[in-house]
Design an enzyme around this catalytic site. Structure first.
Site, PDB file in Angstrom:
ATOM      1  CE  LYS A   1      -5.182   8.542  12.980  1.00 19.15           C
ATOM      2  NZ  LYS A   1      -5.060   7.717  11.571  1.00 19.15           N
TER       3      LYS A   1
ATOM      4  CB  SER B   1      -7.049   9.627   4.449  1.00 15.22           C
ATOM      5  OG  SER B   1      -7.731   9.443   5.619  1.00 15.22           O
TER       6      SER B   1
ATOM      7  CG  ASN C   1      -9.164   8.844  11.643  1.00 13.74           C
ATOM      8  OD1 ASN C   1      -8.490   7.981  11.886  1.00 13.74           O
ATOM      9  ND2 ASN C   1      -8.562   9.759  11.138  1.00 13.74           N
TER      10      ASN C   1
ATOM     11  CD  GLU D   1      -9.280   4.269   5.049  1.00 18.95           C
ATOM     12  OE1 GLU D   1      -8.672   3.325   4.924  1.00 18.95           O
ATOM     13  OE2 GLU D   1      -9.170   5.402   5.591  1.00 18.95           O
TER      14      GLU D   1
ATOM     15  N   GLY E   1       0.843  -1.196   0.117  1.00 16.65           N
ATOM     16  CA  GLY E   1       0.029   0.158  -0.018  1.00 16.65           C
ATOM     17  C   GLY E   1       0.833   1.225  -0.092  1.00 16.65           C
TER      18      GLY E   1
ATOM     19  CG  ASN F   1     -10.605  11.197   8.457  1.00 20.54           C
ATOM     20  OD1 ASN F   1      -9.953  11.965   9.303  1.00 20.54           O
ATOM     21  ND2 ASN F   1     -10.087  10.319   8.133  1.00 20.54           N
TER      22      ASN F   1
ATOM     23  CG  ASN G   1      -6.892  17.629   8.749  1.00 24.48           C
ATOM     24  OD1 ASN G   1      -7.634  17.444   7.696  1.00 24.48           O
ATOM     25  ND2 ASN G   1      -5.885  16.900   8.910  1.00 24.48           N
TER      26      ASN G   1
HETATM   27  O1  KPL Z   1      -5.860  10.064  10.251  1.00 24.09           O
HETATM   28  C1  KPL Z   1      -6.083  11.142   9.442  1.00 24.09           C
HETATM   29  C2  KPL Z   1      -6.609  11.169   8.016  1.00 24.09           C
HETATM   30  O2  KPL Z   1      -6.452  12.030   7.301  1.00 24.09           O
HETATM   31  O3  KPL Z   1      -6.831  10.010   7.872  1.00 24.09           O
HETATM   32  C3  KPL Z   1      -5.664  12.567  10.160  1.00 24.09           C
HETATM   33  C4  KPL Z   1      -4.947  12.498  11.523  1.00 24.09           C
HETATM   34  C5  KPL Z   1      -7.129  13.154  10.534  1.00 24.09           C
HETATM   35  C6  KPL Z   1      -4.684  13.516   9.399  1.00 24.09           C
HETATM   36  O4  KPL Z   1      -5.337  14.186   8.266  1.00 24.09           O
END
Ligand code: KPL
Length: 298
Positions: A181, A252, A185, A264, A10, A189, A199
């Protein structure tokens, strides 16, 4: 210290960042590419502030003859199972598999399918986004935690990881770190993806700030009921810290939405909603984000 050979499955933004880190720490690092890839070597470029680092790394595909003893998986959450299945014949019997992937529940899925694999989990708040294939911008420094549910002591291979990133630690309570986390997210996100913003804007725009607040309250309630009281107690400052630390980053999910790719969301807000449902806790803000991401115009 024994040199470890790592393969990276990946090679997106996080995969490229850690591939460079592994290479720099002295590990032989190989990229595992899709089966139609032709290149035997790939240039990995990482821009950080005004600097650009570039390394040439060997690349293999599932069709090559290789023995993989240590595998870092940085695919999208929805690709983990299929991507690992595609190279399962190359994995040593007790191959170390480190999942550095958004979402939760994936280690269990891998262990169910391949019980002999030595699966670990990691989570990172490093902010990185792709400029071109294997060419990324490292937009925010963060923290990386690695561990395995129920394992207090770090394995020998972890010694090297302290040199892979500036801030990498063994976490004997990795489930709490993964949940933390996930909680972050769930908030950053989808909001950045729906509003098309970096962000940092979540802390600057007052309408977005109040959405962050409301989501923090909802996610904290679910976290507490799910047994993650410490995550709940510190969720607001944690989220503010990640927003500040990755202010310049495009999340992301924003990157996925901008490229018209699958997101995701089912592994992030979808997972949280499943837990909330099992606990009988209403989660209207998270449900609305999930629906809006699913129903967004292509
Ligand atoms: O994990 C992240 C993502 O974008 O998936 C963060 C920590 C929010 C950083 O952009």
């Amino acid at each position: 210290m024994l040199e470890t050979r790592w393969h990276v499955l990946g090679a997106g933004a996080i995969g490229s960042l850690f591939a460079l880190g592994l290479h720099r720490s002295g590990c032989t690092t190989t990229l595992v590419m899709r089966s139609d890839a032709k290149a035997r070597f790939l240039a990995v470029k990482v821009e950080r502030e005004a600097h650009c680092s570039e390394v040439r790394l060997p690349a293999i595909t599932s069709q090559d003859r290789a023995h993989i003893s240590h595998l870092l998986v940085t695919t999208k959450a929805y690709d983990v199972q299929t991507a690992v299945a595609g190279i399962a014949h190359l994995l040593d019997e007790h191959c170390v598999v480190l999942l550095l992937v958004n979402g939760m529940g994936l280690a269990r899925q891998l262990n169910d399918a391949w019980p002999h694999l030595d699966v670990y989990c990691g989570t990172t708040t490093e902010g990185a986004y792709t400029l071109a294939p294997q060419h990324i911008r490292h937009a925010g420094r963060g923290e990386t935690r690695i561990g395995r549910s129920g394992q207090g002591e770090a394995p020998a291979w972890f010694g090297q990881w302290k040199q892979v990133t500036d801030n990498c630690l063994w976490d004997s309570d990795i489930d709490a770190a993964l949940w933390s986390k996930l909680a972050v997210n769930c908030i950053i996100n989808p909001l950045t993806a729906l509003h098309g913003c970096r962000n940092g804007e979540l802390a600057e725009n007052s309408a977005l700030k109040s959405q962050v607040e409301a989501l923090c309250d909802e996610v904290a309630t679910i976290s507490r009921a799910a047994g993650f009281a410490a995550v709940a107690d510190t969720l607001k400052p944690t989220v503010c810290g990640v927003i500040a630390g990755t202010a310049d980053n495009r999340s992301s999910m924003l990157q996925d939405v901008s490229r018209g790719r699958q997101t995701e969301i089912d592994y992030i807000n979808g997972y949280l909603l499943q837990v909330a449902e099992q606990l009988g806790i209403p989660a209207p803000h998270n449900r609305s984000l999930l629906e809006r991401i699913h129903n967004r115009a292509p």
